[in-house]
Design a protein around this motif. Structure first.
Motif: not given
Ligand code: NAD
Length: 436
Positions: A10, A84, A86, A156
């Motif tokens: 996302y 990625v 967490t 976001l």
């Molecule tokens: P997500 O789970 O949707 O996506 C993470 C992606 O990272 C996955 O597609 C996974 O395959 C990839 N990945 C994992 N290990 C990898 C590697 N070694 N090499 C390449 N790709 C790899 O996660 P998200 O919801 O986008 O969240 C990501 C981070 O941002 C988290 O720490 C989350 O807390 C933070 N965050 C999320 C949001 C939200 O609304 N989703 C908002 C703010 C912050």
């Protein structure tokens, strides 16, 4: 600038689209090859309004590309973003496996100066840890390559991700390097927003503290709603009266059945764990988490009390995602509600415009309806779990002819109780908003 974004979730996908929109050339890397295949066909593997359209445009213009090959992607880039996941470990700590894995890869691959930016939400001190990992890999290669590690947490909101990434209320940048600061200033020069420069650790804490504070507002109003229910006070009116005070503000004071999603629950756990590890327990936050964990069950006990028993009752669940405008069901209240209903031998028909397919994988044996009206047919009670427009705007006048009994339990206090009462429903909200 040339930017590599590692992690096409996302956050990674949305921020990449915005970087491309602001004129940068972006390579997005994910180890999930299936996901990369979808991106390369201009398909967004999750639902987020407006993102897929921009993605298509920028792929066509070659402003953005997707790959699983980190080795080829990193070299030409000025900036490397880590986006990625967490997730939580069993003990509540943030699982840094993916972030650390990426740092090791970066250390193995870079050949000249890079700005390495953590956008993933990571515990305070992770920046130093990642720097150490990269330096260790470089020393194995007997190389002295300079790099700067920057923290640029993401704020976001899913469901409004594009808007938030385009018009962030603030951009937080943690760095102790003037060179990195200049590069980050250049990166964000198109963005009309307040920018705060601070240390890496401060930036990491700003993210956790922000989520913890928002969750506190939600649990505060939810706990208050339980008392309001008992003593005959309407929590919606109280929230309105409170929110008019600019020191308090109206946001995040909507009583309901608790927060969910991929961020608040895990970030609160991570902060609580960090506090405990430092022998500094955060008592307020412990209560915030407790109230949230029990809020959906508290509401379901209300539903049970109305019926005496839920055994054999047919319940329509309206909304499954943790909030509207997303397909994300991580830590959604709906999951707790389904478990509660199954434990109490109720039968369930669920509807959600975007999240049903994901819930089906967890609960294949409940019924799923393809329209909200189908979900209502023969129901003894309707539970509003996610306030999608499709649900709020049901033709409630006609719907009353479809249900078996006109009980509406509004877990988001989103319908107009007076209107529902006039139409013949018995309406139960959160915090003495009932009209029977
Ligand atoms: P997500 O789970 O949707 O996506 C993470 C992606 O990272 C996955 O597609 C996974 O395959 C990839 N990945 C994992 N290990 C990898 C590697 N070694 N090499 C390449 N790709 C790899 O996660 P998200 O919801 O986008 O969240 C990501 C981070 O941002 C988290 O720490 C989350 O807390 C933070 N965050 C999320 C949001 C939200 O609304 N989703 C908002 C703010 C912050």
């Amino acid at each position: 600038m040339k930017i590599a974004v590692i992690g096409a979730g996302y956050v990674g996908a949305t921020t990449s689209v915005i970087f491309a929109k602001n004129g940068h050339k972006v390579t997005v890397i994910d180890k999930d090859q299936e996901k990369i295949k979808q991106f390369n066909q201009s398909i967004l593997p999750f639902y987020e309004e407006g993102v897929e359209e921009l993605l298509k445009e920028f792929i066509l213009d070659a402003k953005i590309s997707f790959t699983s090959n980190l080795e080829e992607s990193i070299e030409p880039c000025d900036l490397i973003f880590i986006t990625v996941g967490t997730p939580s470990l069993e003990n509540g700590e943030a699982d840094l496996t993916y972030v650390e894995e990426v740092a090791r890869e970066i250390g193995r691959l870079i050949n000249d100066y890079k700005v390495i930016v953590t956008k993933s939400t990571v515990p305070i001190g992770t920046g130093d840890k990642l720097k150490g990992i990269i330096l260790n890999e470089l020393s194995k290669r007997k190389l002295e390559i300079s790099f700067d590690l920057v923290s640029n947490p993401e704020f976001l909101r899913e469901g409004k991700a594009l808007h938030d990434a385009l018009y962030p209320e603030r951009v937080v940048i943690g760095t102790d390097s003037e060179k990195a600061q200049k590069i980050m200033e250049e990166l964000y020069k198109e963005v009309d927003s307040k920018i705060i420069f601070t240390t890496v650790k401060n930036a990491e804490m700003i993210k956790y503290a922000s989520n913890a504070f928002l969750a506190t507002k939600i649990s505060f109003i939810n706990e208050l709603a339980r008392l309001c229910d008992q003593i005959g006070v309407n929590v919606n009116q109280v929230a309105k009266g409170m929110g008019m005070d600019s020191r308090i503000g109206p946001h995040f004071l909507q009583a309901g059945i608790g927060y969910g999603g991929s961020c608040f629950p895990k970030d609160i756990k991570a902060l609580l764990t960090l506090a405990a590890e430092n022998q500094n327990p955060m008592h307020i936050l412990q209560a915030v988490s407790y109230v949230n964990q029990t809020q959906a069950e508290w509401f379901m006990e209300k539903v049970s009390q109305v019926f005496g028993t839920l055994s054999g009752r047919h319940i329509a669940i309206l909304g499954l995602t943790f909030k509207p405008q997303t397909d994300d069901i991580r830590e959604a209240s709906s999951l707790k509600i389904i478990e509660f209903l199954l434990k109490n031998q109720a039968s369930i028909t669920a509807y959600d415009p975007k999240g049903a397919e994901h819930v089906k994988k967890l609960f294949p044996n409940i019924n799923y309806a393809s329209t909200p009206l189908d979900a209502l047919k023969g129901a003894d009670a309707l539970l509003i779990v996610t306030e999608w427009n499709e649900i709020i705007n049901i033709d409630w006048q006609s719907a009353i002819n479809l249900v078996s009994q006109p009980f509406v339990f509004d877990g988001r206090n989103t319908l107009d109780p007076f209107k529902m009462l006039k139409l013949g429903y018995r309406y139960f909200g959160v915090g003495n908003t009932n009209f029977e």
